[in-house]
Motif scaffolding. Structure first.
Motif, PDB file in Angstrom:
ATOM      1  N   ILE A  22       0.724  -1.190   0.003  1.00  0.00           N
ATOM      2  CA  ILE A  22       0.226   0.196   0.157  1.00  0.00           C
ATOM      3  C   ILE A  22       1.101   1.333  -0.058  1.00  0.00           C
ATOM      4  N   GLY A  23       0.576   1.892  -0.965  1.00  0.00           N
ATOM      5  CA  GLY A  23       1.256   3.488  -1.154  1.00  0.00           C
ATOM      6  C   GLY A  23       0.579   4.312  -0.559  1.00  0.00           C
ATOM      7  N   THR A  24       1.273   5.530   0.361  1.00  0.00           N
ATOM      8  CA  THR A  24       0.504   6.692   0.532  1.00  0.00           C
ATOM      9  C   THR A  24       1.037   7.771  -0.137  1.00  0.00           C
ATOM     10  N   PHE A  25       0.174   8.389  -0.945  1.00  0.00           N
ATOM     11  CA  PHE A  25       0.746   9.384  -2.004  1.00  0.00           C
ATOM     12  C   PHE A  25       0.475  10.918  -1.616  1.00  0.00           C
ATOM     13  N   ALA A  26       1.231  11.894  -2.207  1.00  0.00           N
ATOM     14  CA  ALA A  26       0.982  13.028  -1.874  1.00  0.00           C
ATOM     15  C   ALA A  26       1.383  13.632  -3.346  1.00  0.00           C
ATOM     16  N   PHE A  27       0.467  14.503  -4.034  1.00  0.00           N
ATOM     17  CA  PHE A  27       0.744  15.113  -5.476  1.00  0.00           C
ATOM     18  C   PHE A  27       0.998  16.576  -5.236  1.00  0.00           C
TER      19      PHE A  27
ATOM     20  N   GLU B  58      14.636  11.906  -4.957  1.00  0.00           N
ATOM     21  CA  GLU B  58      15.034  11.586  -3.466  1.00  0.00           C
ATOM     22  C   GLU B  58      14.403  10.404  -3.103  1.00  0.00           C
ATOM     23  N   VAL B  59      15.118   9.652  -2.322  1.00  0.00           N
ATOM     24  CA  VAL B  59      14.686   8.392  -1.860  1.00  0.00           C
ATOM     25  C   VAL B  59      14.924   8.379  -0.266  1.00  0.00           C
TER      26      VAL B  59
ATOM     27  N   THR C  63      10.565   5.751   0.880  1.00  0.00           N
ATOM     28  CA  THR C  63       9.909   6.924   0.487  1.00  0.00           C
ATOM     29  C   THR C  63      10.474   7.296  -0.769  1.00  0.00           C
ATOM     30  N   VAL C  64       9.602   7.433  -1.721  1.00  0.00           N
ATOM     31  CA  VAL C  64      10.384   8.224  -2.867  1.00  0.00           C
ATOM     32  C   VAL C  64       9.588   9.337  -3.611  1.00  0.00           C
ATOM     33  N   THR C  65      10.355  10.543  -3.528  1.00  0.00           N
ATOM     34  CA  THR C  65       9.696  11.675  -4.079  1.00  0.00           C
ATOM     35  C   THR C  65      10.579  12.010  -5.538  1.00  0.00           C
TER      36      THR C  65
ATOM     37  N   VAL D 104       5.504  14.076  -6.935  1.00  0.00           N
ATOM     38  CA  VAL D 104       4.886  12.889  -6.652  1.00  0.00           C
ATOM     39  C   VAL D 104       5.616  12.423  -5.365  1.00  0.00           C
ATOM     40  N   THR D 105       4.990  12.126  -4.219  1.00  0.00           N
ATOM     41  CA  THR D 105       5.797  11.475  -3.268  1.00  0.00           C
ATOM     42  C   THR D 105       5.024  10.252  -2.907  1.00  0.00           C
TER      43      THR D 105
END
Length: 309
Positions: free
Chosen positions: A79-84, A177-178, A163-165, A137-138
């Motif tokens: 499950i990914g938790t996203f921010a855009f 960035e990771v 975490t990946v951004t 996107v994160t």
């Protein structure tokens, strides 16, 4: 059902009447357009709105994703938790929030594999969908990996939080960035030094945030496994999901042989990250959940290798 039960049974009003009882009202006349093309689009208004906005978007969006790893299991669903987000210029009132989730669903239909190349494509397309010059996107997700006991070789699942951004700008290109938060065991050097026998240990949390080089190739290096190794190999001992007695003996003795303060951890992890060619900049935090105190011990170290050029 006896007569007493029949006598006490409630006679409820209809569902419609119950809704009215709790505040529902009869719909009023409809005068505004129902077709999208005829509706007013406030967010696309063009005026002088005083200031540019650095970032606007949505966050805390949970969604299934697929990830790959060089560690077992090599392919997994999590499950990914996203921010855009994207910036907004002074002449634009706002953004169309639905376009973020539209973009997410489009990728979900193809099976959203969260790797850097896919996220680069995603952000560039998102900027185009938003009609903006940039987008970001994160995604945060739990990453599972198999860990075997050192003696018994009995396996279980550990996990770390990854975490990946990925950010895109039409002029400067991509920025990646990771990060990884891994759990370790640390044994107190001071306790070992002053005590006649034994030494207290604690669970440590190592958080690493890393800026990747532009030429980083995820097909050659699994950054998750690399960051995990940087944290675990410098700990007093690794965390194991399954430990039989021979395993426990080995792990506790290893911890006793490798005492670490939080200061030691961040410096040792920094040395490993410094030697990774794909790392340009990093920040490390180690937080120890002290076993003989109510407080935590914490240390943070940051370094930018680009300043050496």
């Amino acid at each position: 059902m006896n007569k007493t039960q029949m006598k006490n049974k409630k006679q409820l009003p209809s569902k419609q009447e119950r809704h009215k009882l709790f505040g529902s009202v009869t719909p009023g006349p409809r005068t505004k357009p129902v077709e999208k093309e005829q509706m007013v689009d406030l967010q696309n208004s063009k005026k002088d709105f005083l200031f540019e906005i650095d970032t606007v978007g949505i966050s805390n969006v949970k969604h299934p994703i697929r990830i790959q790893s060089t560690m077992t299991p090599e392919i997994q669903t999590t499950i990914g938790t996203f921010a855009f987000g994207s910036s907004i210029n002074m002449e634009s009132k706002g953004t169309n929030m639905s376009r973020f989730t539209q973009q997410l669903d489009a990728y979900h239909q193809e099976g959203f594999a969260v790797d850097l190349e896919t996220l680069k494509k995603f952000t560039k397309e998102l900027a185009g969908r938003l009609k903006q010059s940039d987008a970001s996107v994160t995604v945060e997700y739990p990453w599972f990996f198999e860990r075997k006991g050192p003696a018994s070789q009995m396996a279980g699942m550990n996990h770390a939080d990854a975490t990946v951004t990925v950010s895109y700008h039409e002029e400067s290109g991509f920025d990646m960035e990771v990060g990884l938060e891994a759990t370790i065991t640390t044994l107190c050097p001071c306790s070992k030094e002053i005590s006649e026998y034994s030494a207290h240990n604690q669970r440590g949390n190592v958080s690493m945030s890393v800026k990747l080089s532009e030429d980083f190739d995820e097909n050659k290096v699994d950054w998750k496994a690399a960051l995990l190794e940087a944290a675990e190999s410098n700990a007093s001992a690794r965390i194991h999901p399954v430990l039989k007695r021979p395993d426990e003996k080995m792990v506790t003795e290893q911890a006793y042989e490798n005492p670490r303060f939080v200061e030691d951890i961040v410096r040792l992890v920094a040395a490993d990250l410094y030697e990774y060619a794909f790392v340009e900049k990093f920040e490390i935090t180690c937080r120890n959940e002290e076993s003989i105190h109510l407080h935590d011990a914490i240390a943070t170290l940051s370094y930018d290798k680009r300043e050496e050029r």
